[in-house]
Design an enzyme around this catalytic site. Sequence first.
Site, PDB file in Angstrom:
ATOM      1  N   SER A 142       0.583  -1.307  -0.522  1.00 49.92           N
ATOM      2  CA  SER A 142       0.058  -0.008  -0.008  1.00 49.92           C
ATOM      3  C   SER A 142       0.618   0.998   0.262  1.00 49.92           C
ATOM      4  O   SER A 142       2.244   0.948   0.680  1.00 49.92           O
ATOM      5  CB  SER A 142      -0.674   0.156   1.195  1.00 49.92           C
ATOM      6  N   TYR A 155      -1.607  -1.008  10.569  1.00 54.89           N
ATOM      7  CA  TYR A 155      -2.126  -1.430   9.325  1.00 54.89           C
ATOM      8  C   TYR A 155      -0.254  -0.632   8.492  1.00 54.89           C
ATOM      9  O   TYR A 155      -0.500  -1.374   7.491  1.00 54.89           O
ATOM     10  CB  TYR A 155      -3.042  -0.336   8.488  1.00 54.89           C
TER      11      TYR A 155
END
Length: 246
Positions: A142, A155
Amino acid sequence: MNENIAGKVVVITGASSGLGEATARHLSRLGAVVVLGARRIDRLRALAAELGGDAKASAVQTDVTRSDQVEGLVDVAVERYGRIDVMLNNAGLMPHSPLERLKISDWDRMIDVNLKGVLYGIAAALPHMRAQRSGHVINVSSVAGHKVRPGSAVYAATKHAVRALSEGLRLEVKPYNIRTTVISPGAIATELPDSVTEADIAASVRKIYEIAISPESFAQAVVYAMSQPDDVDINEILFRPTRQEI
């Protein structure tokens, strides 16, 4: 560039929606065989039927936090189609929250899905790719794997870890002619923001995702990496919506 796609057997986790579903559709249009894994088996079966049924697509209920189920997913590919050419470790979730809120169950879920799920995918695919002396492992990180923002620490940690893991894999699989790619997307229009459990954080995330781009953009990145000649290894792709600042 769409060469080197037709006939490849591609295993995709998180294939019932979002990035995985879009990639399955795109690769199927280009002639790949897709083996679809996710927990929502009804959606998988509908997608597999739409893509041509058993000859072109298979659906396997898969929880990526279970190593035996990920191994079973890959085994279906090898047993039905004779090989596995690409392992796309795509399943992920994103329950953002500030660390001080101590959302330990969310932390555990992110580590189990985002990191251990990738490890289990590698563990399932690697023995077959070593035996074939060919293959391609594509892991999904990401923008958060490059940039940490408040509320996204855990995350981001999982996505940084996916990048480190992918680089280590790249170095180790050279003797077996296996390619590795890590793709780091920004805001893409998927169900990922729905996994945010804190109402105020969810509102902030939805605001960011107002500029989200189509999951087809991710599918095109996968195709770009896959379609290179066998002696070209695209190791990392980072992309965002043009309007995304961070």
